[in-house]
Design a protein around this motif. Structure first.
Motif, mmCIF file in Angstrom:
data_model
loop_
_atom_site.group_PDB
_atom_site.id
_atom_site.type_symbol
_atom_site.label_atom_id
_atom_site.label_comp_id
_atom_site.label_asym_id
_atom_site.label_seq_id
_atom_site.Cartn_x
_atom_site.Cartn_y
_atom_site.Cartn_z
ATOM 1 N N SER A 381 0.839 -1.199 0.000
ATOM 2 C CA SER A 381 0.000 0.000 0.000
ATOM 3 C C SER A 381 0.877 1.254 0.000
ATOM 4 C CB SER A 381 -0.907 0.007 1.232
ATOM 5 O OG SER A 381 -1.596 1.247 1.331
ATOM 6 N N PRO A 382 0.614 2.192 -0.932
ATOM 7 C CA PRO A 382 1.352 3.468 -0.908
ATOM 8 C C PRO A 382 0.700 4.503 0.003
ATOM 9 C CG PRO A 382 -0.032 3.401 -2.846
ATOM 10 C CD PRO A 382 -0.263 2.096 -2.117
ATOM 11 N N TYR A 383 -0.225 4.067 0.858
ATOM 12 C CA TYR A 383 -0.959 4.991 1.725
ATOM 13 C C TYR A 383 -0.892 4.527 3.177
ATOM 14 C CZ TYR A 383 -3.191 6.168 -2.748
ATOM 15 O OH TYR A 383 -3.437 6.526 -4.039
ATOM 16 N N THR A 384 -1.023 5.488 4.083
ATOM 17 C CA THR A 384 -1.357 5.211 5.477
ATOM 18 C C THR A 384 -2.681 5.900 5.774
ATOM 19 O OG1 THR A 384 -0.179 7.176 6.304
ATOM 20 C CG2 THR A 384 1.066 5.102 6.167
ATOM 21 N N GLY A 411 6.456 5.279 -2.515
ATOM 22 C CA GLY A 411 7.233 4.045 -2.417
ATOM 23 C C GLY A 411 7.238 3.291 -3.732
ATOM 24 N N GLU A 412 8.171 2.405 -3.852
ATOM 25 C CA GLU A 412 8.320 1.598 -5.059
ATOM 26 C C GLU A 412 8.435 0.134 -4.668
ATOM 27 O OE1 GLU A 412 11.719 3.022 -7.099
ATOM 28 O OE2 GLU A 412 10.858 4.990 -7.580
ATOM 29 N N GLY A 413 8.324 -0.719 -5.632
ATOM 30 C CA GLY A 413 8.518 -2.140 -5.369
ATOM 31 C C GLY A 413 7.506 -2.996 -6.083
ATOM 32 N N SER A 414 6.259 -3.005 -5.593
ATOM 33 C CA SER A 414 5.270 -3.923 -6.152
ATOM 34 C C SER A 414 4.399 -3.224 -7.183
ATOM 35 C CB SER A 414 4.395 -4.488 -5.027
ATOM 36 O OG SER A 414 3.604 -3.467 -4.470
ATOM 37 N N ALA A 415 3.787 -4.071 -8.021
ATOM 38 C CA ALA A 415 2.858 -3.534 -9.017
ATOM 39 C C ALA A 415 1.616 -2.954 -8.349
ATOM 40 C CB ALA A 415 2.460 -4.632 -10.003
ATOM 41 N N CYS A 416 1.262 -3.498 -7.158
ATOM 42 C CA CYS A 416 0.077 -3.001 -6.468
ATOM 43 C C CYS A 416 0.266 -1.569 -5.992
ATOM 44 C CB CYS A 416 -0.249 -3.901 -5.280
ATOM 45 S SG CYS A 416 -1.084 -5.435 -5.772
ATOM 46 N N ARG A 417 1.495 -1.193 -5.649
ATOM 47 C CA ARG A 417 1.717 0.202 -5.258
ATOM 48 C C ARG A 417 1.345 1.148 -6.399
ATOM 49 N NH1 ARG A 417 4.643 2.265 -1.064
ATOM 50 N NH2 ARG A 417 5.263 0.809 0.563
ATOM 51 N N GLY A 418 1.785 0.813 -7.602
ATOM 52 C CA GLY A 418 1.452 1.655 -8.757
ATOM 53 C C GLY A 418 -0.031 1.666 -9.052
ATOM 54 N N ALA A 419 -0.686 0.487 -8.936
ATOM 55 C CA ALA A 419 -2.119 0.417 -9.221
ATOM 56 C C ALA A 419 -2.917 1.237 -8.212
ATOM 57 C CB ALA A 419 -2.583 -1.041 -9.224
ATOM 58 N N LEU A 420 -2.563 1.123 -6.913
ATOM 59 C CA LEU A 420 -3.292 1.870 -5.890
ATOM 60 C C LEU A 420 -2.967 3.357 -5.933
ATOM 61 C CD1 LEU A 420 -2.974 -0.668 -2.972
ATOM 62 C CD2 LEU A 420 -5.113 0.149 -3.960
ATOM 63 N N THR A 421 -1.758 3.714 -6.399
ATOM 64 C CA THR A 421 -1.434 5.137 -6.560
ATOM 65 C C THR A 421 -2.383 5.802 -7.546
ATOM 66 O OG1 THR A 421 0.890 4.772 -6.016
ATOM 67 C CG2 THR A 421 0.361 6.763 -7.260
#
Length: 532
Positions: A381-384, A411-421
């Protein structure tokens, strides 16, 4: 009436002055006539003023003989003639002076009367002018009053028209509000039905996966027994048949998923048509945007299912083309035993999905978030989300309001971070089942970014707890700091009575396809944590 009375008084005064003037003239004429009548009498009368003096003179008294003399007797008459003439002249002058004075007084009085009359005329003229002006002013005031009354009537009619127009607008707004509420309810119902259909499909897939796994385990046991007791060639052929059957099963499952995606796409298009027909222009844009999100999610799911289907078909074709031989170079025989479903099984080591999915992905989790996803890691998750809670009193109704601030940390790393961004479609929080009715007491008060959310939310009950879901959020990293809030009535106004865990367990999802479902704990400020 006051001005007319003054004018009448002035006219009467002028008439009285004329009467007096005539009386003065008459008196002057009478005085002049008397003077004329007295003039001959004064001229004929003897002068007697000097006679007593002369008679009293001692000389005259001592000369009695002279009085008897005729010549001496005539002397006094001759001496008195100039004096008489002088007296007559003085009397005439006095009469003339008296007449002149009388005439002058009469003339002055006449002049004064004439001046008074002129003054009276001027005053009367000014009074008449004042009366005329007052009449004109009164007429102008009457006209102005009539104009004002006409203006007031026009203004009253305009106000009535404005009030009617305002009432019409209010009626239109009420109708539009009712239509929007109906559309929201319909959209919420359709979204809930769509979510339930998706979960039902997941449940069907899970049941099929469990059944296939059981059949595979049974087949594996049978194959092990067959391999240990008799024919290795049979085991190899069975393994090949199982792979082909599994590929066929995956093809069938993917076709079912594709059909489900098509059904969902048709439902989304129907929702677009309904929203476009019923909502106002601004609401239509929001509905189209919401439906576009559904359509994109459904299209993405359909594309993934189509790719999986193509991969499964290719795998089946490859297995059909490969020679089915044992380790001794001979072909397998036909002595294998099929399962009840008609699928031939082989050892578990040969089981692999051509699409890359494992069987566990078709199962619904028995714990939060109770849905099938590809990634549950909180690190994805790129959020808190920071929680705050307040209490309030609405006309005696004690309520608690819980807000979660969505804070983008990147943050970077997973594809889910980009999708949720790029997209937050759903927000989930685990709550106690006893607090589900508390939403109805507060009028189902939900807000996202301060805007009331009348639809696209629901609660779901599970054996361990209940879940509050708010979907179709349409948030991105650009909405940093947006508050997601909910209200509940007492006793759920206290966090320990409302949430299933403390700090609250929450989750996010990038779309309706549920690829990314990071599960995390909300951040609770120190003062709120101490209060709890």
């Amino acid at each position: 009436m006051g001005h007319l009375g003054c004018v009448n008084a002035l006219l009467m005064k002028e008439a009285n002055l004329e009467v007096k003037d005539q009386a003065i003239r008459d008196k002057a004429d009478e005085t002049e006539a008397k003077d004329k009548a007295a003039a001959p009498m004064e001229a004929a009368a003897p002068v007697e003023a000097a006679s007593p003096m002369e008679a009293a003179t001692p000389v005259e008294a001592a000369a009695p003989m002279e009085a008897a003399t005729p010549v001496e007797a005539a002397a006094p008459t001759e001496a008195a003639a100039p004096m008489e003439a002088a007296a007559n002249k003085a009397a005439a002058d006095k009469a003339a002076a008296s007449r002149e004075t009388s005439n002058r007084d009469v003339a002055e009085a006449a002049n004064r009367e004439a001046a008074d009359r002129e003054t009276v005329r001027e005053v009367a003229a000014r009074r008449r002018e004042a009366v005329d002006r007052e009449a004109a002013d009164r007429e102008a005031a009457d006209r102005e009053a009539a104009d004002r009354e006409a203006v007031r009537e026009v203004a009253a009619r305009r106000r009535e028209a404005v009030d009617r127009e305002a009432a019409d607008r209010e009626a239109v707004r009420e109708v539009a509000a009712r239509r929007r509420e109906a559309a929201d309810r319909e959209a919420s119902r359709q979204a809930a039905e769509l979510e339930e259909a998706r979960e039902a499909a997941e449940a069907v897939n899970m049941a099929a996966a469990i059944r296939i796994a059981a059949e595979l385990e049974a087949a594996e046991a049978a194959n092990r027994k067959a391999a240990e007791t008799a024919n290795m060639e049979v085991a190899i052929r069975i393994a090949a048949e199982l792979e082909a059957a599994e590929a066929a099963n995956r093809i069938a499952a993917d076709r079912v998923a594709a059909r489900q995606a098509a059904i969902e796409l048709e439902a989304v298009l129907a929702a677009i048509d309904l929203a476009a027909a019923d909502l106002a222009e601004g609401d239509r844009a929001a509905a189209v945007e919401l439906a576009a999100g559904y359509e994109a999610a459904a299209k993405d799911a359909a594309d993934r299912e189509a790719a999986d289907l193509a991969a499964a078909v290719q795998a089946a074709a490859d297995m059909e083309a490969a020679p089915q031989t044992n380790s001794f170079g001979s072909q397998a025989n036909a002595n294998s035993t099929p399962l009840s479903s008609g699928v031939h099984v082989s050892t578990a080591q040969s089981v692999s999905a051509a699409s890359g999915r494992s069987l566990t992905q078709f199962a619904t989790l028995p714990s939060f978030p109770y849905c099938r996803c590809d990634d549950y890691a909180a690190a994805s998750s790129p959020y808190t989300l920071t929680m705050t809670n307040t209490t309030g009193d609405d006309n005696g109704l004690i309520y608690g309001e819980y807000c979660f601030a969505v804070e983008f940390v990147g943050g970077e790393g997973s594809a889910c971070r980009g999708a949720l961004t790029n997209s937050i479609h759903k927000f989930l929080v685990s709550i106690q089942s006893a607090c589900v009715p508390a939403f109805d007491v507060t009028g189902n008060y939900m807000t996202v970014g301060g805007k009331r959310k009348t639809s696209s939310w629901r609660t779901k009950d599970f054996s361990a707890a209940s879940v509050l879901e708010m979907f179709s959020l349409g948030l991105t990293s650009a909405n940093n700091g947006t508050q997601i809030c909910m209200r509940v009535s007492a006793p759920c106004d206290q966090p320990e009575n409302f949430f299933d865990t403390m700090p609250p367990t929450i989750g996010l999802s990038e779309s309706a396809s549920h690829k990314c479902c990071p599960v995390m704990k909300a951040v609770v400020p120190v003062e709120d944590a101490e209060a709890v």
